[in-house]
Design a protein around this motif. Structure first.
Motif, PDB file in Angstrom:
ATOM      1  N   ALA A 154       4.354  23.228 -46.106  1.00  0.00           N
ATOM      2  CA  ALA A 154       4.915  24.860 -45.679  1.00  0.00           C
ATOM      3  C   ALA A 154       3.275  25.534 -45.711  1.00  0.00           C
ATOM      4  CB  ALA A 154       5.588  25.157 -46.942  1.00  0.00           C
ATOM      5  N   PRO A 155       3.521  26.859 -45.316  1.00  0.00           N
ATOM      6  CA  PRO A 155       2.402  27.699 -45.385  1.00  0.00           C
ATOM      7  C   PRO A 155       1.691  27.662 -46.879  1.00  0.00           C
ATOM      8  CG  PRO A 155       4.051  28.602 -44.155  1.00  0.00           C
ATOM      9  CD  PRO A 155       4.682  27.285 -44.806  1.00  0.00           C
ATOM     10  N   THR A 156       2.486  27.560 -47.916  1.00  0.00           N
ATOM     11  CA  THR A 156       1.956  27.612 -49.294  1.00  0.00           C
ATOM     12  C   THR A 156       1.592  26.205 -49.731  1.00  0.00           C
ATOM     13  OG1 THR A 156       4.093  27.062 -50.100  1.00  0.00           O
ATOM     14  CG2 THR A 156       3.875  29.362 -49.819  1.00  0.00           C
ATOM     15  N   GLY A 157       1.596  25.352 -48.849  1.00  0.00           N
ATOM     16  CA  GLY A 157       1.270  24.139 -49.097  1.00  0.00           C
ATOM     17  C   GLY A 157       2.057  23.066 -49.931  1.00  0.00           C
ATOM     18  N   HIS A 158       3.324  23.802 -50.202  1.00  0.00           N
ATOM     19  CA  HIS A 158       4.595  23.008 -50.808  1.00  0.00           C
ATOM     20  C   HIS A 158       5.600  22.462 -49.949  1.00  0.00           C
ATOM     21  CE1 HIS A 158       7.423  21.609 -53.771  1.00  0.00           C
ATOM     22  NE2 HIS A 158       6.813  21.902 -54.428  1.00  0.00           N
ATOM     23  N   PRO A 159       5.772  21.170 -49.697  1.00  0.00           N
ATOM     24  CA  PRO A 159       6.431  20.683 -48.808  1.00  0.00           C
ATOM     25  C   PRO A 159       8.021  21.312 -48.815  1.00  0.00           C
ATOM     26  CG  PRO A 159       5.038  18.913 -49.789  1.00  0.00           C
ATOM     27  CD  PRO A 159       5.043  20.077 -50.443  1.00  0.00           C
ATOM     28  N   LEU A 160       8.547  21.503 -49.873  1.00  0.00           N
ATOM     29  CA  LEU A 160       9.845  21.881 -50.266  1.00  0.00           C
ATOM     30  C   LEU A 160       9.964  23.434 -49.634  1.00  0.00           C
ATOM     31  CD1 LEU A 160      11.029  20.307 -53.438  1.00  0.00           C
ATOM     32  CD2 LEU A 160      11.403  19.296 -51.231  1.00  0.00           C
ATOM     33  N   LEU A 161       9.174  24.044 -49.606  1.00  0.00           N
ATOM     34  CA  LEU A 161       9.108  25.403 -49.171  1.00  0.00           C
ATOM     35  C   LEU A 161       8.843  25.746 -47.577  1.00  0.00           C
ATOM     36  CD1 LEU A 161       7.403  27.168 -52.152  1.00  0.00           C
ATOM     37  CD2 LEU A 161       9.795  26.573 -51.807  1.00  0.00           C
ATOM     38  N   SER A 162       8.790  24.786 -46.695  1.00  0.00           N
ATOM     39  CA  SER A 162       8.587  25.026 -45.480  1.00  0.00           C
ATOM     40  C   SER A 162      10.082  25.155 -44.496  1.00  0.00           C
ATOM     41  CB  SER A 162       8.113  23.829 -44.531  1.00  0.00           C
ATOM     42  OG  SER A 162       8.620  22.744 -44.785  1.00  0.00           O
TER      43      SER A 162
END
Length: 388
Positions: free
Chosen positions: A14-22
């Motif tokens: 994800a843009p935030t770097g967290h895979p679950l938030l993409s």
């Protein structure tokens, strides 16, 4: 047989770097993250199978999930598992569900209805018509069975006739149409955890000699026909299928799951369903075996009786073993599962089982968000299954 790209090709950040938030595109349905709320029995419908106002608030609170999959909904009277299970076979039920789905959509969420026929797992005391449970074959489930009057011994189910099997397929399609009228974004067919579709797939419960039994090609036929009928009724892009290969829940026996589920995936893949919801199992590592055989979206679950943690959910998606991850019991005690991930806040721990089932708001709609300024009391750990 369908083949796919490798797991590595599916890794995402994800843009935030967290895979679950993409974000993820689910057959045209835009999902803002990778966390699916798993279907869970909560027993808050009324005795007619009509959703209650409490259910509106419960699902609305959890609209931050990429996708909510509802608790198991019976497609017909014969499929009713317990007296407080909601249905989709009357217009009163459809109207009540419309209030639930409307609240989820207003809160920015997406929701599929899980169609769950209990098969042999019910009891005459749990069916509105008092009927004997039906199943692929007259193989009794291990007891006891929970009723409003307490635990009772199971009864031997009646084997469905070939014509009744066809009628049950049609009932799933009709329930799917009702789900769309009720405002659901799609439906998930429950082919897991020892319920009717699973009973047809398993050689321990399917002893039939007609076209719906015998070899693998016969045992998968009911599941394939249900997916086909539901896809024809509402569009394949609105249909998911949940399976749990090798799961022994409810006394299920599958001597060699791999050939059965490989054949099932090969048969349904050309239909183009929105997703496959797959539960892993230590006895048969289904994710490892079936992931390379599925080219569509795969929703992974870490396994029955295994508590999903932020770490295990993240690892499942980050590794590419699943596109989305389903989260069950943590969603009971964390209406804001995704929001906690984004804020870097731990999930509140799972509490005692007395909070899972009941008729009131306690342990259902009164669990705090991480930013509510309140905390839960020290929980009592549990180990029993809750997911449908």
């Amino acid at each position: 047989m369908t083949t796919t790209t490798t797991w590595t090709d599916r890794r995402t950040t994800a843009p935030t770097g967290h895979p679950l938030l993409s974000p993820h595109d689910l057959a045209g349905l835009a999902l803002p993250n990778r966390v699916v709320m798993a279907p869970m029995t909560r027993m808050r419908a009324d005795h007619r199978g009509v959703p209650t106002p409490l259910m509106i608030e419960y699902y609305r609170q959890r609209a931050g999930a990429a996708l909510i999959v509802s608790e198991g909904i019976s497609p017909n009277i014969a499929g009713r598992h317990h007296p407080l299970q909601p249905g989709l076979d009357t217009e009163e039920q459809v109207a009540a569900w419309r209030s639930v789905t409307g609240a989820v959509h207003t809160a920015g969420g997406r929701i599929f209805a899980q169609l769950m026929h209990s098969g042999r797992n019910t009891h005459p005391a749990n069916r509105p018509d008092g009927g004997i449970p039906v199943a692929p074959s007259a193989v009794v489930a291990p007891g006891p069975v929970h009723t409003l009057d307490g635990k009772v011994d199971p009864v031997v189910p009646r084997a469905l006739t070939t014509e009744e099997v066809r009628r049950t397929v049609a009932d799933h399609a009709e329930a799917a149409r009702a789900a769309i009228r009720a405002g659901f974004d799609g439906v998930e067919i429950h082919g897991a955890n020892g319920y009717l579709v699973h009973q047809f797939l398993a050689d321990g419960t399917n002893l039939r000699a007609d076209r719906y039994g015998g070899p693998v090609s016969g045992r998968i036929r009911f599941a394939v026909e249900v997916v086909e009928a539901v896809a024809d009724a509402i569009g394949a892009h609105r249909v998911g299928l949940r399976i749990s290969p090798g799961n022994k829940e409810g006394g299920m026996v599958e001597r060699d799951p791999a050939p059965t589920y490989r054949a099932l995936l090969a048969a349904i893949a050309p239909l183009g369903p929105a997703y496959l919801h797959l539960t892993d199992d230590p006895r048969y590592p289904a994710l490892d075996d079936l992931r390379p055989r599925w080219s569509g979206t795969l929703v992974g679950n870490t396994g029955e009786h295994v508590e999903t943690t932020q770490e295990s959910a993240t690892a499942l998606v980050a590794s590419g073993r699943a596109d989305l991850v389903s989260v069950g019991r943590p969603y009971i005690f964390n209406p804001d599962v995704v929001e906690r991930i984004a804020a870097g806040v731990a999930w509140a721990p799972i509490r005692g089982k007395d909070y899972h089932y009941g008729s009131g708001p306690h342990g259902y709609v009164d669990l705090p968000r991480h930013d509510a300024g309140t905390t839960l009391r020290t929980p009592a750990p549990i180990s029993e299954k809750l997911e449908e």
